[in-house]
Design a protein around this motif. Structure first.
Motif, PDB file in Angstrom:
ATOM      1  N   ILE A 185      89.318  34.116  69.576  1.00 10.30           N
ATOM      2  CA  ILE A 185      87.911  33.823  69.844  1.00 10.30           C
ATOM      3  C   ILE A 185      87.482  32.573  69.098  1.00 10.30           C
ATOM      4  N   LEU A 226      85.049  42.925  71.700  1.00 13.79           N
ATOM      5  CA  LEU A 226      84.317  42.822  70.447  1.00 13.79           C
ATOM      6  C   LEU A 226      82.982  43.554  70.554  1.00 13.79           C
ATOM      7  N   SER A 227      82.311  43.422  71.691  1.00 10.81           N
ATOM      8  CA  SER A 227      81.037  44.118  71.912  1.00 10.81           C
ATOM      9  C   SER A 227      81.231  45.628  71.863  1.00 10.81           C
ATOM     10  N   TRP A 243      74.269  36.786  74.814  1.00 11.26           N
ATOM     11  CA  TRP A 243      75.338  37.740  74.506  1.00 11.26           C
ATOM     12  C   TRP A 243      75.943  37.448  73.140  1.00 11.26           C
ATOM     13  N   MET A 244      76.243  36.171  72.865  1.00 15.99           N
ATOM     14  CA  MET A 244      76.853  35.809  71.586  1.00 15.99           C
ATOM     15  C   MET A 244      75.899  36.080  70.421  1.00 15.99           C
ATOM     16  N   ILE A 271      77.389  33.009  67.621  1.00 15.60           N
ATOM     17  CA  ILE A 271      77.608  34.297  66.961  1.00 15.60           C
ATOM     18  C   ILE A 271      77.082  34.257  65.527  1.00 15.60           C
ATOM     19  N   CYS A 278      85.394  38.964  74.056  1.00 22.92           N
ATOM     20  CA  CYS A 278      84.048  39.261  73.580  1.00 22.92           C
ATOM     21  C   CYS A 278      83.550  40.613  74.088  1.00 22.92           C
ATOM     22  N   SER A 282      87.049  29.288  71.490  1.00 27.03           N
ATOM     23  CA  SER A 282      85.622  29.030  71.674  1.00 27.03           C
ATOM     24  C   SER A 282      85.225  27.723  71.002  1.00 27.03           C
ATOM     25  N   ILE A 287      79.932  30.632  74.697  1.00 27.56           N
ATOM     26  CA  ILE A 287      80.813  31.519  73.924  1.00 27.56           C
ATOM     27  C   ILE A 287      81.358  30.724  72.752  1.00 27.56           C
ATOM     28  N   ILE A 296      75.989  39.749  69.803  1.00 23.65           N
ATOM     29  CA  ILE A 296      77.223  40.129  69.107  1.00 23.65           C
ATOM     30  C   ILE A 296      77.091  39.860  67.613  1.00 23.65           C
TER      31      ILE A 296
END
Length: 400
Positions: A257, A159-160, A224-225, A26, A156, A261, A21, A228
């Protein structure tokens, strides 16, 4: 934290979820936007599978032998030969520390409406937080680390949700990227952790299980990141991370974040830089070295412009892809489990060939990315060369 502290399976899983993360993941994900949702997701997953398998295999060596990342390399390159990669690893980890700190500081400036302001204040602030985390982080406050990572995951998730419910823009001006180049960018992130993971799997209470859980956590978190980042870029038309946060109305959440992170990810870089340095000179304790690495990374972030991010990732790939191919061949195919010599000249020659091969293939961008074909060729070459040498006897000046 003592150097021999053992970590639980849960702590390791949370540690690597926290590593995944991050704003670097991202940001890299935004570069996938030109491919669109379906092709972009395929490139993200394929790249992470390739890099993740390599990360798992390397982490397993540390788990089974109890050796740190740089100590495992001595199996392939020799007692003194492994020191070259220790130096290389310290430099790349200090580079990552600086990149992460300045990226976080720049994003903070944008969220505060000061995009052109100096990053020095933000860099110092983040550097101090990382230093505090090194002093009192996961080893002494494992539950606190887990809570921070869970908090980041919750942010997150929100955010998603915002990305999923935002209308897709109709006009985009993204810089084109091929599928193969995108796959390689997905491979590059887990690949950058290859010289790090054994520093943690080797010190776990249940090393092999911790390695498995750590890899699963990182795979899920990093995919996942990336998603995003890609989704936010597709939804807003922007690839600049801080602009994405601003466009989607993230103030305090975006700040949280970015700051936390950055701390949970960069902590691993600074600590592993110290562990790698101790394989060169073990007289200095780990914690002071990690704090020194944080200070150097902060200083570099304050005064050295951080550009050519993609080139930095590709340089890491060209250095560590052939290195890993040689280590995998030595450990898994040739069944070499211990350090057998001072310097392996043969493996250094193969590494140089692999470095050149990677740079040549880089311009071709095959559909599988660059890492997979290069690492397979170097692994096979290492195996065949050593099989031939074992039949003919040691080659003077090369083997020792």
């Amino acid at each position: 934290m003592s150097d021999d502290t053992r970590t639980s399976v849960t702590t390791n899983g949370m540690l690597w979820l926290g590593a995944a993360i991050g704003i670097a993941e991202i940001f890299t994900g935004t570069l996938f936007a030109p491919l669109g949702w379906q092709t972009g997701l395929l490139a993200i997953v394929l790249g992470h599978l390739i890099g993740g398998v390599m990360l798992f295999l390397v982490g397993r060596i540390g788990a089974q032998t109890g050796r740190t990342a740089m100590e495992t390399l001595k199996i392939a390159f020799g007692e003194r030969g492994g020191l070259f990669f220790a130096v290389l690893n310290v430099l790349q980890l200090l580079g990552w520390t600086a990149v992460m700190i300045v990226s976080g500081a720049s994003a903070i400036n944008v969220l505060f409406g000061r995009p052109d302001a100096s990053v020095i204040g933000g860099c110092v602030f983040i550097g101090l937080l990382i230093a505090a985390w090194l002093m009192y982080g996961p080893h002494s406050l494992g539950r606190v680390n887990s809570l921070v990572v869970l908090g980041l995951a919750a942010l997150c998730i929100f955010l998603s949700y915002r990305i999923a419910t935002t209308d897709v823009v109709t006009s985009q001006s993204f810089e084109a990227i091929s599928f193969g180049a995108a796959v390689e960018l997905a491979v590059a992130m887990p690949l950058s952790w290859l010289p790090v993971i054994s520093d943690y799997t080797s010190r776990a209470e249940k090393p092999v299980l911790s390695n498995t859980v750590s890899n699963i956590s990182y795979f899920i978190g990093s995919c996942w990141m990336y998603t995003i980042g890609m989704g936010a870029a597709i939804s807003t038309g922007y690839t600049d991370l801080s602009m994405l946060m601003q466009m989607m109305g993230f103030g305090v959440i975006g700040l949280g974040i970015i700051v936390f992170s950055t701390v949970t990810t960069t902590f691993l870089d600074a600590r592993s830089a110290a562990i790698s340095f101790r394989s060169i000179n073990a007289r200095i304790a780990e914690k002071p070295l990690a704090l020194l690495g944080t200070a150097i990374g902060t200083l570099v972030a304050c005064f050295v412009p951080m550009t050519s991010y993609e080139s930095f990732l590709y340089l890491i790939g060209s250095c560590f892809t052939p290195m890993v191919g040689i280590l995998l061949a030595e450990y898994y195919l040739l069944n070499h489990k211990a350090v057998r010599q001072a310097i392996s000249g043969v493996n250094f020659i193969i590494w140089c060939l692999g470095f050149i091969l990677y740079r040549v293939v880089l311009g071709m961008a095959p559909v599988t990315g660059i890492t997979l074909p290069v690492i397979l060729l170097i692994t096979l070459l290492t195996y065949l060369v050593h099989r031939v040498l074992e039949k003919e006897g040691p080659v003077r000046g090369l083997s020792h």
